[in-house]
Design a protein around this motif. Structure first.
Motif, mmCIF file in Angstrom:
data_model
loop_
_atom_site.group_PDB
_atom_site.id
_atom_site.type_symbol
_atom_site.label_atom_id
_atom_site.label_comp_id
_atom_site.label_asym_id
_atom_site.label_seq_id
_atom_site.Cartn_x
_atom_site.Cartn_y
_atom_site.Cartn_z
ATOM 1 N N SER A 144 -22.410 58.031 -16.052
ATOM 2 C CA SER A 144 -22.955 59.158 -15.638
ATOM 3 C C SER A 144 -22.222 59.695 -14.409
ATOM 4 N N SER A 195 -20.340 65.090 -18.620
ATOM 5 C CA SER A 195 -19.674 64.730 -17.222
ATOM 6 C C SER A 195 -18.686 65.736 -17.135
ATOM 7 N N LYS A 247 -25.980 59.980 -10.955
ATOM 8 C CA LYS A 247 -26.631 60.651 -11.681
ATOM 9 C C LYS A 247 -26.969 62.226 -11.450
ATOM 10 N N SER A 269 -25.703 65.421 -12.635
ATOM 11 C CA SER A 269 -26.626 66.377 -13.271
ATOM 12 C C SER A 269 -26.557 67.870 -12.765
#
Length: 555
Positions: free
Chosen positions: A239, A258, A349, A353
């Motif tokens: 991640s 990614s 993460k 994100s």
């Protein structure tokens, strides 16, 4: 880097001319094609190419030939090769050398020279290759004896690939080329690829475990498909985010969770800010140069952690702090990185994100439905992208027209985008021709501006001659748009020296033997894209001449 096998008869001594031995040696190094503008100074090399597996691509200008060779160096794990004649021919090819130098592309330029006995007499087209090229090439060599012909090819190919890749110039005196000598084909010289030491590995692991907002930045031309895929898989498994150096998109695919966007000129706001927000940057295959750091102004505070992975121990072109250099080519670094299994932090993460969501919003295609009035580049990109194959690739040179490709073109693999990171205009068409020759049947799209197109658009004649079938989009706003933008910022309402009046590029494409369509109204865009791609599928190059408003920008 993977080396090409030498010829099976490399240990057999034979009597042959130096020019023919150069060709034999290029074959032994895996060269599939050379890009030439012929000259009487290297006729023996041209004769050697007559009975060989190497394709001789005859170009229309030395600048186009050099650009094609440079593009081939980006696309293959073998240096691109161009051949030109002395004096004016060498001068015209210089633009491709500068591109290869600043883009770190493995390339070898062979230049025919006057006979040895005519030196220092101001002979016809005489020049000093070392005086001309040594400041912008990794090495400049001159063949001084026929028995060294194969050796000098091996040395040139090695120099172009070893360390930080770049251009090499080899001078070929006309009389030496014709001399016969007993010699053998010199085998390829292995390339050192470096790798992480135990100290490097532990330091990077510790830095990653400390970081809450790490960011990988990938770039350069020293990758291959397998390495790019392994790198992407490792990032996704952890991640972790990755951004592309300017004009290096594709190594981590456009659709990867990614991939968080491009850096460099014309970047979206969020990737401009990300360099300052990240608490750990890891540059792989590139360095934090002036384009990425906005003229050496961003990421200059020395309390930040920057790891730089490059095979160049001099770190040429970098700015800002260096926490640790890892001397390795991407292949060796990723091989070692893949053994680093880390716990995935929640902060990673969330960080990835958030950046990915911003990139997806930025790259969201506009409506494919045409509007009223003048043709729009947004409409063209929307209609083009939805018709592209998964492995489609794009080429372009320099100008504001490139921003449309940066924003919307789905680059899905290493070298699915090739361009000139030195900002060189005229690169779009030659690079597209080279790519289309290398990958027959693959969709190759070139996004060109009107000013750029006329610098090397004549290489469409080369495309027609050899059956290359790229799709060229010429965005015509009748100006040098990038310079106009700078001009407006520094000298408001004083437009000078940037406006153009253009021919009908569609008719020009037809004259060269391809498909051409001129589009002035947005309503005609979908049909033009469909017809152009159909022509490409039939094996003809196609050109869409899109007449757009000067005021409309990609972002």
């Amino acid at each position: 880097m993977e080396q090409q096998p030498a010829s099976s008869d490399q240990s057999t001594q034979e009597t042959t001319s130096a020019g023919h031995m150069i060709v034999r040696s290029l074959e032994a190094h895996g060269v599939e094609r050379v890009f030439v503008v012929p000259g009487e100074s290297f006729l023996d090399v041209l004769d050697g190419l007559h009975d060989t597996s190497i394709q001789t691509v005859v170009c229309r200008h030395e600048g186009g030939a050099a650009y094609m060779a440079e593009a081939m160096g980006k696309l293959k794990q073998v240096p691109g090769v161009a051949m030109v004649t002395r004096g004016p021919g060498a001068a015209n090819a210089h633009v491709g050398l500068h591109t290869a130098w600043q883009d770190s592309t493995a390339m070898v330029l062979f230049v025919g020279l006057i006979p040895f006995e005519h030196r220092e007499k101001e002979a016809f087209q005489e020049f000093d290759p070392k005086a001309w090229f040594e400041s912008g090439a990794k090495r400049v060599m001159v063949l001084d004896h026929p028995d060294r012909a194969s050796e000098i090819v091996a040395e040139a190919m090695f120099a172009a690939q070893s360390g930080r890749p770049g251009p090499v110039v080899v001078g070929l005196p006309e009389d030496i080329l014709r001399e016969a000598h007993d010699t053998i084909v010199h085998p390829p010289i292995p390339i050192a690829t470096g790798g992480m030491t135990v100290t490097d590995w532990k330091a990077l692991k510790a830095a990653l475990l400390r970081a809450e907002r790490p960011l990988f930045v990938f770039g350069g031309n020293d990758w291959d498909d397998a390495t790019a895929q392994k790198f992407t898989a490792w990032l996704e498994a952890h991640s972790l985010p990755a951004a592309a150096e300017w004009r290096c998109e594709g190594t981590v695919p456009f659709g990867s969770p990614s991939y968080v966007g491009p850096l460099g000129y014309g970047r979206p706001t969020f990737t401009h800010e990300v360099l300052g927000e990240s608490d750990l940057l890891v540059f792989v295959g590139t360095v934090p140069g002036d384009v990425v750091t906005d003229g050496f102004t961003v990421r200059q505070n020395w309390d930040k952690e920057n790891f730089i992975v490059t095979i160049d121990p001099s770190l040429r072109g970098r700015s800002g702090p260096v926490t640790q250099q890892i001397v390795a080519k991407p292949e060796s670094f990723v091989r070692d990185l893949a053994r680093m299994d880390l716990p995935v932090a929640d902060s990673w993460k969330a960080w990835t994100s958030d950046l990915r969501a911003k990139q997806e919003e930025f790259a969201q295609l506009p409506s494919a439905e045409p509007g009223e009035g003048q043709a729009q580049m947004a409409t063209l990109m929307a209609n083009l992208v939805e018709r592209l194959d998964e492995d489609a690739m794009v080429t372009f040179g320099a100008g504001e027209h490139t921003n449309w490709a940066h924003r919307y073109f789905p680059t899905n693999g290493y070298a699915s985008l090739i361009s000139a990171r030195n900002g060189s205009m005229g690169y779009s068409v030659p690079s597209a021709v080279a790519a289309a020759l290398l990958y027959p049947g693959r969709q190759v799209v070139s996004i060109a501006g009107d000013g750029e197109f006329l610098m090397n658009g004549q290489e469409l004649a080369t495309a027609a001659q050899y059956g290359a079938a790229p799709l060229v989009v010429v965005m015509d706003n009748q100006e040098y748009g990038t310079i106009r933008t700078h001009q407006e910022a520094q000298y408001p309402e004083r437009i000078s020296g940037t406006q153009l009046k253009n021919p009908d590029f569609a008719k020009l494409a037809e004259a060269y033997g391809g498909f051409g369509v001129r589009v002035e109204h947005d309503a005609d865009v979908p049909a033009a894209v469909q017809d152009a791609l159909a022509a490409v599928a039939d094996g003809r190059f196609a050109l869409i001449h899109l007449i757009v408003d000067q005021r409309v920008k990609a972002y």
